[in-house]
Structure formats: C-alpha cells, structure tokens
Write a protein that holds these residues in place. Structure first.
Motif, mmCIF file in Angstrom:
data_model
loop_
_atom_site.group_PDB
_atom_site.id
_atom_site.type_symbol
_atom_site.label_atom_id
_atom_site.label_comp_id
_atom_site.label_asym_id
_atom_site.label_seq_id
_atom_site.Cartn_x
_atom_site.Cartn_y
_atom_site.Cartn_z
ATOM 1 N N ASP A 77 0.829 -1.212 0.000
ATOM 2 C CA ASP A 77 0.000 0.000 0.000
ATOM 3 C C ASP A 77 0.861 1.259 0.000
ATOM 4 N N ILE A 78 1.928 1.243 0.777
ATOM 5 C CA ILE A 78 2.819 2.408 0.821
ATOM 6 C C ILE A 78 3.474 2.633 -0.534
ATOM 7 N N GLU A 79 3.892 1.567 -1.186
ATOM 8 C CA GLU A 79 4.506 1.700 -2.508
ATOM 9 C C GLU A 79 3.513 2.252 -3.526
ATOM 10 N N ASN A 80 2.275 1.781 -3.483
ATOM 11 C CA ASN A 80 1.270 2.272 -4.431
ATOM 12 C C ASN A 80 0.950 3.746 -4.192
ATOM 13 N N ILE A 81 0.815 4.133 -2.932
ATOM 14 C CA ILE A 81 0.530 5.538 -2.626
ATOM 15 C C ILE A 81 1.705 6.422 -3.021
ATOM 16 N N ALA A 82 2.923 5.959 -2.758
ATOM 17 C CA ALA A 82 4.105 6.739 -3.139
ATOM 18 C C ALA A 82 4.188 6.910 -4.650
ATOM 19 N N LEU A 83 3.897 5.850 -5.385
ATOM 20 C CA LEU A 83 3.916 5.947 -6.848
ATOM 21 C C LEU A 83 2.850 6.915 -7.347
ATOM 22 N N ILE A 85 1.621 9.509 -5.699
ATOM 23 C CA ILE A 85 2.065 10.869 -5.366
ATOM 24 C C ILE A 85 3.133 11.345 -6.339
ATOM 25 N N LEU A 86 4.065 10.475 -6.685
ATOM 26 C CA LEU A 86 5.138 10.862 -7.599
ATOM 27 C C LEU A 86 4.608 11.167 -8.994
ATOM 28 N N VAL A 87 3.638 10.394 -9.453
ATOM 29 C CA VAL A 87 3.063 10.655 -10.780
ATOM 30 C C VAL A 87 2.334 11.995 -10.796
ATOM 31 N N LEU A 88 1.533 12.253 -9.766
ATOM 32 C CA LEU A 88 0.837 13.541 -9.694
ATOM 33 C C LEU A 88 1.824 14.701 -9.598
ATOM 34 N N ARG A 89 2.864 14.514 -8.826
ATOM 35 C CA ARG A 89 3.855 15.585 -8.674
ATOM 36 C C ARG A 89 4.617 15.819 -9.980
ATOM 37 N N PHE A 90 4.900 14.761 -10.698
ATOM 38 C CA PHE A 90 5.582 14.922 -11.981
ATOM 39 C C PHE A 90 4.707 15.686 -12.977
ATOM 40 N N ILE A 91 3.422 15.382 -12.998
ATOM 41 C CA ILE A 91 2.512 16.093 -13.908
ATOM 42 C C ILE A 91 2.431 17.572 -13.533
ATOM 43 N N PHE A 92 2.320 17.854 -12.241
ATOM 44 C CA PHE A 92 2.220 19.242 -11.794
ATOM 45 C C PHE A 92 3.509 20.010 -12.087
ATOM 46 N N LEU A 93 4.661 19.410 -11.788
ATOM 47 C CA LEU A 93 5.936 20.100 -12.015
ATOM 48 C C LEU A 93 6.241 20.249 -13.501
ATOM 49 N N THR A 106 11.209 15.217 -9.345
ATOM 50 C CA THR A 106 10.497 14.014 -8.908
ATOM 51 C C THR A 106 11.465 12.911 -8.510
ATOM 52 N N CYS A 107 12.547 12.756 -9.250
ATOM 53 C CA CYS A 107 13.551 11.741 -8.900
ATOM 54 C C CYS A 107 14.235 12.067 -7.570
ATOM 55 N N ILE A 108 14.444 13.349 -7.301
ATOM 56 C CA ILE A 108 15.030 13.734 -6.011
ATOM 57 C C ILE A 108 14.083 13.360 -4.870
ATOM 58 N N GLY A 109 12.798 13.645 -5.042
ATOM 59 C CA GLY A 109 11.824 13.237 -4.029
ATOM 60 C C GLY A 109 11.732 11.732 -3.889
ATOM 61 N N LEU A 110 11.869 11.010 -5.012
ATOM 62 C CA LEU A 110 11.858 9.545 -4.960
ATOM 63 C C LEU A 110 13.042 9.018 -4.158
ATOM 64 N N GLY A 111 14.221 9.605 -4.361
ATOM 65 C CA GLY A 111 15.392 9.165 -3.606
ATOM 66 C C GLY A 111 15.251 9.425 -2.117
ATOM 67 N N ALA A 112 14.731 10.598 -1.754
ATOM 68 C CA ALA A 112 14.535 10.904 -0.333
ATOM 69 C C ALA A 112 13.468 10.004 0.287
ATOM 70 N N GLY A 113 12.390 9.750 -0.453
ATOM 71 C CA GLY A 113 11.358 8.855 0.063
ATOM 72 C C GLY A 113 11.842 7.422 0.191
ATOM 73 N N TYR A 114 12.735 7.006 -0.717
ATOM 74 C CA TYR A 114 13.278 5.643 -0.638
ATOM 75 C C TYR A 114 14.098 5.452 0.633
ATOM 76 N N LEU A 115 14.790 6.485 1.081
ATOM 77 C CA LEU A 115 15.548 6.386 2.333
ATOM 78 C C LEU A 115 14.616 6.126 3.516
#
Length: 473
Positions: A77-83, A85-93, A106-115
C-alpha cells in the motif's frame, strides 16, 4: 444488404457488452460479495446470480476498504501511494516548469522517500514481534513476514552464500566458479603448496589446513560483517559529504536526519526487547494479566508512534518538503548547512532557518515579556517552538518589518483586484441583460409586436461602449 450488415454490426457490438451488475463490480475489485459463501454455493451451480447496482454495492465497497485499511498500511500500500504521489507531482511540475525539470525534481523526491522506506523496513525487522500487537501495523507485519520468510528461503537454498547480496558477491562467485568444474575444485593455494619440499610437508600441511579452513573463512566473514555494517555510513560519506556538490539538498537533509534519528531510536529498540522478554517470561507465566496489559499498551504506543512518524517523514520527502523536529533538525542543518533558496531543486520552505523565526522562542518571549509569570502561557513559553506554519512557510510573526509591509501591500492589492473583478462582473452582467432584452424586443418587432421602449437608432451596444470607459484596476 444494408439491413444485413446493420444486423451483423449490432449483434457483434451487443455481444461485447458487459452486464454491469453488483457481482461484476465486486469481482473486478476483488471483493467478496454477500453471496460468495458456502450457504449460497448451490445457487451458482444452478443459475447465475445477478444483483443490480445499488447503494448496497457502494456500502460493500466502502466496508471492504475500511476492513483492509483499519489495520494500517502495508508495504504494498505504501509503494502504491508513493507511486501515485510521484506521478501527480511529476505532472504538476512538468506543467509548472518543463518535463526535464519536473523529472529531476520528482527523482530527487523519490530518492529521499526511498531512504525513509528502507528505514521503515529496518524498523519492521527490529519490531517484528511487536508489529502484530499494534492494530495499526497488522498489514505491515503481514507484508514484512512474507518478505522475511521469502528471503530466508532464498538463503537456505543449497549453494547460496552469505555474501550473495553484497556488491562484491558476484566477483567472489566468479572466482569460485572459475576454479572449479562439475567434479573437482582447483585450489590455487594448494598448487603453490605442492612446490614446497617434502621435508616440511608435515608442517606445511597443518599450516595449509589452518589457513584454508579457519583463517581465511573467519577473516573473510569478519571483514564482510564490518563492511555490511559500515556500508550505509560509507555511502553517506561518499555521496553526502565528499560529493555534496552533486547531491541535492533535499536528499542530504533527509539522509542526515535519518542518521540522527537512528541514534534516538536505538534505546527504544532495546526497551522493546526488554519489555517483550518481561511480558513473555515473567508477567504471563505468573498470571500478572493487569501488568501484562499495561506493558502491551506501552509496546503498542511505542510502535504506533514511530510508525506514524516514519510515514509522515516519508510523505514530506516524496513531496519535497521539510519539517521541524527539536534537536534533530538543528543537528541536521549544522552538518549540511542551510537550504539554498535560489535553487528550484532544493524543495520546500524552511522558515526556521531564518534568524528572526528562530529567535521567536522562549528567550525572545521572556525578553519581550510576552507571557506573564505564573500562567499556562508562561509555562508554554518555556518549551521550544514546534510550529512554523504550514509546509514550513512561517507565520506573520516571522516576517520582518519590510516583509510585513510588503505583505500588507500585496493583501491590499489582492483585495482591490478582487473588488474590481466583482464590479466588472456586475457591469458585464447588467450589459448582457440589457443587450438580451433589446435583442428580444427586436425579435418581437419582426413578428409585428412593437414595444415603444426601443428607438430605431438603438443598436444595443451603447452600454458596452460605456463599459469600456471603466478602469480595469
């Protein structure tokens, strides 16, 4: 011919139509319907049950969602929600900047979220026995148990080495396979040992077996253990400290924050181990059920608090935001410095880095005599400041005199613009009403119905010409 083709197309299209009923929707969503029980199994053997879509369908869907998510979010569930959020953020940015910039942010946010995600997995390993006690982490415990036992089964297979997941594991396996075939193994050390004279063979053989069977394996295992334990700090030193000019500030901030957080979490992990031991070996065997309930509640509170904190931290990281936590945030920014405000890749706001915002604390409040001694607000002023506005934007107290004057000007301009827009909309609406009225009267005049309120020279645009004279400010 046309009728036959029409009949063929209609029959083909109608055959592709799906009967949308309650059973179809529930089956598509993977939800068990009210008739999916053993009591109604005989109905499906004799006839096809079809229930129309109704309010009960949506009630079943909501009830199924609640039954699943009332026990918290699992790793899937966390992985699906994170994905999501990242897709929506990529579209907005991408819409705000461009596709390339949006992809990088978006990749920077993905790296920080992966930590944060990997830190959550590490905590799940330490709290493996306690996760089942907390209702909020049941799904997390279920997902982690599947991952854990799957990895254990992989390592228990024949031929699997303990260093299979390390970065130098493939090199070791390649050397092992290179020096062996299906029947024999070619040992380079024994080949060199064969050139020794036979007079010292009784000593050299003992030394050979000591080196190959004890010294080399134990030394290699010790070095591998140390490298595994220090690998995180080595990567942090290489990426964040040595090559910090190439590492985005958001990634450095969250990585450093997590390292500081680990030092605070270690005592709680030891406390959890001692409480589990105390619960299973002392309280329950001696029938101290009231004390056992108290210890269980302590464990649930400990796990739930850390789980919620990690989830919120990961949400901030995915969205490119920061947050303030006493002691940890100050130490983090002492190591990596302040956020570069002129870079779009640095993420959200950090108003606590502003000196004025930092000084609005218990020292500043006591000097300004903002709180009277002996009151609740006076006791509150002794605590460090925790709230810095939504998304770290700050409050009005954090603004300097110049910023506050500019804020008032912008607010006045915004109010005046809104008033002008409301005035213009009223004028436009009055003009449209008048123009519609004139056109309707002219239409009636064509059918012989004359109204004296309209003159012959009235073209219906005089009011619009007057409207153009108004200022748009």
């Amino acid at each position: 011919m046309f009728i036959n083709n029409l009949h063929f197309w209609l029959s083909s299209v109608l055959s592709l139509l799906i009967n949308i009923d309650q059973e179809t929707i529930l089956e598509f969503l993977g939800i068990d319907g009210p008739f999916n029980t053993e009591d109604y199994s005989y109905l499906f053997e004799t006839t096809q049950v079809s229930t129309p879509v109704s309010f009960q369908t949506f009630k079943l869907i909501i009830q199924s969602i609640w039954d699943h998510y009332q026990h918290g979010l699992g790793f899937v569930d966390i992985e699906n929600i994170a994905l999501f959020i990242l897709v929506l953020r990529f579209i907005f940015l991408s819409k705000k900047y461009n596709i390339k910039t949006g992809f990088f942010i978006t990749c920077i946010g993905l790296g920080a979220g992966y930590l944060w995600y990997m830190h959550l997995r590490d905590l799940a390993y330490y709290y493996m026995r306690t996760l089942w006690m907390c209702p909020l982490t049941h799904n997390l415990a279920y997902d982690f148990s599947e991952i854990y036992y799957q990895q254990r089964s992989e390592f228990s297979k024949a031929g699997t080495r303990f260093d299979s997941n390390t970065f130098y594991g493939p090199a070791v396996r390649a050397f092992t396979e290179l020096t062996s075939n299906d029947n024999y193994r070619y040992d380079p050390i024994s080949m060199l040992w064969s050139y020794l004279p036979t007079d010292v063979k009784f000593l050299s053989d003992k030394l050979y077996y000591f080196i190959t069977l004890k010294a080399i394996p134990q030394t290699y295992r010790f070095i591998d253990t140390q490298i595994t334990n220090l690998s995180g700090m080595l990567w942090y030193t290489f990426i964040v400290r040595i090559n910090k000019r190439y590492c985005p500030y958001l990634l450095r901030w969250h990585w450093t924050f997590l390292i500081g957080l680990e030092f605070i979490e270690r005592p709680f992990i030891f406390v959890q181990d001692r409480l589990i031991y105390y619960l299973n070996n002392i309280l329950i065997p001696n029938s101290y059920f009231r004390e056992a309930e108290l210890v269980t509640n302590l464990l649930i509170t400990l796990v739930a608090a850390q789980y919620i904190f990690i989830i919120l931290g990961m949400l901030h990281a995915l969205c490119g935001q920061y947050f303030y936590f006493p002691f940890l945030t100050e130490n983090t920014e002492l190591h990596i410095g302040l956020r570069p405000k002129d870079s779009i890749y640095s993420g959200g706001h950090t108003i606590w880095q502003n000196k004025r915002a930092y000084m609005i604390s218990r020292q500043a409040s006591s000097k300004l005599k903002k709180y009277r001694f002996g009151t609740i607000r006076s006791a509150y002023s002794k605590l460090p400041r925790l709230w810095y506005g939504w998304l770290g934007r700050g409050t009005l107290d954090d603004l300097t005199t110049e910023d506050y004057e500019q804020y008032l000007k912008n607010k006045d301009n915004k109010d005046s613009i809104q008033k002008a827009k409301r005035r213009d909309s009223k004028i436009r609406w009055a003009y449209r009403q008048e123009r519609l009225k004139n056109r309707f009267i002219q239409l009636l005049a064509k059918f012989g119905i004359k109204i004296n309120t309209v003159s012959k020279n009235d073209e219906g645009d005089d009011l619009y010409e007057e409207f153009k004279k108004f200022s748009k400010k």
